[in-house]
Write a protein that holds these residues in place. Structure first.
Motif, PDB file in Angstrom:
ATOM      1  N   ASP A 292       0.848  -1.180   0.000  1.00 54.39           N
ATOM      2  CA  ASP A 292       0.000   0.000   0.000  1.00 54.39           C
ATOM      3  C   ASP A 292       0.891   1.240   0.000  1.00 54.39           C
ATOM      4  N   ARG A 293       0.303   2.395   0.237  1.00 49.16           N
ATOM      5  CA  ARG A 293       1.109   3.619   0.218  1.00 49.16           C
ATOM      6  C   ARG A 293       2.205   3.599   1.273  1.00 49.16           C
ATOM      7  N   GLN A 294       1.954   2.905   2.374  1.00 47.63           N
ATOM      8  CA  GLN A 294       2.951   2.800   3.424  1.00 47.63           C
ATOM      9  C   GLN A 294       4.205   2.080   2.928  1.00 47.63           C
ATOM     10  N   THR A 295       4.043   1.220   1.929  1.00 46.60           N
ATOM     11  CA  THR A 295       5.168   0.488   1.361  1.00 46.60           C
ATOM     12  C   THR A 295       6.280   1.438   0.915  1.00 46.60           C
ATOM     13  N   LEU A 296       5.883   2.577   0.376  1.00 48.51           N
ATOM     14  CA  LEU A 296       6.859   3.526  -0.160  1.00 48.51           C
ATOM     15  C   LEU A 296       7.644   4.249   0.921  1.00 48.51           C
ATOM     16  N   GLU A 297       7.215   4.099   2.194  1.00 45.80           N
ATOM     17  CA  GLU A 297       7.878   4.796   3.303  1.00 45.80           C
ATOM     18  C   GLU A 297       9.097   4.065   3.832  1.00 45.80           C
ATOM     19  N   ILE A 323      -2.752  -2.687  -3.348  1.00 49.54           N
ATOM     20  CA  ILE A 323      -3.612  -1.673  -3.932  1.00 49.54           C
ATOM     21  C   ILE A 323      -3.211  -1.465  -5.395  1.00 49.54           C
ATOM     22  N   ASP A 325      -2.548   1.300  -6.884  1.00 48.84           N
ATOM     23  CA  ASP A 325      -1.753   2.516  -7.068  1.00 48.84           C
ATOM     24  C   ASP A 325      -0.517   2.248  -7.920  1.00 48.84           C
ATOM     25  N   ASP A 327       2.083   4.050  -8.400  1.00 48.16           N
ATOM     26  CA  ASP A 327       3.327   4.440  -7.731  1.00 48.16           C
ATOM     27  C   ASP A 327       3.898   3.283  -6.918  1.00 48.16           C
ATOM     28  N   VAL A 328       3.005   2.465  -6.363  1.00 47.81           N
ATOM     29  CA  VAL A 328       3.436   1.320  -5.558  1.00 47.81           C
ATOM     30  C   VAL A 328       3.863   0.169  -6.458  1.00 47.81           C
ATOM     31  N   ARG A 329       3.076  -0.103  -7.486  1.00 50.09           N
ATOM     32  CA  ARG A 329       3.323  -1.278  -8.323  1.00 50.09           C
ATOM     33  C   ARG A 329       4.508  -1.104  -9.278  1.00 50.09           C
TER      34      ARG A 329
END
Length: 376
Positions: A292-297, A323, A325, A327-329
């Motif tokens: 998820d977006r947290q992955t990018l952190e 997700i 998204d 940006d994540v994938r």
């Protein structure tokens, strides 16, 4: 073909080694001649000590400590004899797993046991302590930990030694005279400061049982703690990234132990020599329970993908769910999900092992059909 498997745990289902082993089983079904290297990973959350000790051949030590509610427990931590490095997790003494849902009490919960573990490692002659800061049940800013190390917190010459909200009346802090600690590295998986809307209490407090009427009281207590530390010691770490990790234990470790707070993935990756292992691989596979977006952190999959990209290696993720998204994938060559249409999250977690093997077989067939070469 040399394949490196470097995943994190699937929380609530499988630890990182179990994830890696199931992926390897699926790959071997379709690619029996592949050379497969397994490196369980972590990013500072629970499982960090296991991941580092697994690869570094560490042993496990036990010591007496106290849990978040002050009950005596046997706590364990890893010991790497080469270099005399202690590898521990704050959750072993002060984690959510130590208290039932009905027992959660972040006003009373203490990190005292974490200080006891640190002292035990220091007394055994540790040259370095690595401590992961995930999974805490506490919101005390390291108050309990510091007390275990011998710091005294005083108000009108009365020593504060009970609930964290007492710190609202803190006047001065007395340092222990003979405390000698080794180098301490705090491995964090968040960047939150100690205070404010993005701080320990407001962001993480509710999941630990902090009620609306307790938020301001806890915030006031931690603000006073930071103010007195700044006045007494001449430094102020309240706004440092990671200060809010583990209910402010990041702040406490920096303030009372001269610890260095670092991204947990970087700490684990260096400890296991991940970059050199990726250099030797043709294909890299990572994963965790959720993308998820947290992955990018700075979670494990993003960290592995960053290193693989730097070295021009194809990297794939096998995850519980993801997700949509881009940006994540897009940081992966492809993402394989355990989630299936109509499958509940509970079923997904229950069948995680077989779904990992199934996805690994699908990935292996893709690798077999195409010539996988390093990116330009």
């Amino acid at each position: 073909m040399n394949i490196l498997i470097a995943p994190d745990k699937f929380k609530g289902s499988l630890n990182a080694r179990e994830v890696a082993e199931n992926i390897a089983k699926g790959l071997r079904d379709a690619l029996p001649d592949a050379k497969i290297d397994i490196v369980p990973m972590a990013d500072g959350g629970e499982g960090t000590a296991e991941a580092i000790c697994d690869v570094r051949g560490g042993s496990w030590l036990k010591c007496k400590a106290h849990d978040p509610l002050g009950r005596e427990i046997d706590a364990r931590y890893g010991w790497i004899q080469s270099g005399k490095i202690a590898v521990m997790e704050m959750s072993e003494a002060a984690g959510m797993r130590r208290v039932s849902e009905g027992q959660r009490d972040p006003v009373r919960a203490t990190t005292f046991g974490v200080g006891e573990m640190i002292l035990d490692a220091a007394n055994r002659g540790a040259n370095e302590i690595i401590i992961g800061l995930g999974g805490s049940a506490t919101n005390d800013g390291g108050f309990g930990m510091a007390r275990a190390l011998g710091f005294r917190f005083l108000a009108h010459e009365h020593e504060l030694r009970d609930v964290v909200t007492e710190l609202a009346g803190l006047e001065r802090i007395q340092k222990p005279k003979d405390l000698i600690l080794p180098k301490i590295i705090a491995a964090v998986d968040v960047k939150n400061p100690l205070l404010g809307k993005d701080g320990a209490t407001r962001v993480f407090g509710p999941q630990k049982g902090v009620t609306k009427d307790q938020i301001d009281k806890l915030e006031l207590a931690l603000t006073r703690l930071a103010d007195v530390v700044a006045k007494e010691f001449g430094f102020d770490y309240r706004n440092e990234p990671g200060a809010g990790a583990a209910g402010g234990l990041g702040f406490g470790l920096m303030s009372f132990c001269a610890a260095k707070v670092r991204p947990g993935f970087d700490v684990a990756a260096e400890a296991v020599g991940l970059e050199s292992k990726i250099k030797d691989a043709d294909v890299v596979i990572t994963g965790e329970g959720s993308l998820d977006r947290q992955t990018l952190e700075g979670t494990t999959p993003a960290g592995v993908a960053r290193l693989a990209g730097k070295l021009g290696k194809p990297v794939f993720a096998i995850v519980g769910r993801a997700i949509k998204d881009p940006d994540v994938r897009e940081i992966f060559d492809a993402v394989y999900e355990n989630a299936r249409p109509g499958m509940s999250q509970e079923e997904n977690m229950k069948h995680a092992a077989e779904l990992l093997r199934e996805n690994a077989r699908a990935l292996a067939r893709t690798l077999e059909r195409r010539s996988v070469t390093p990116k330009e």
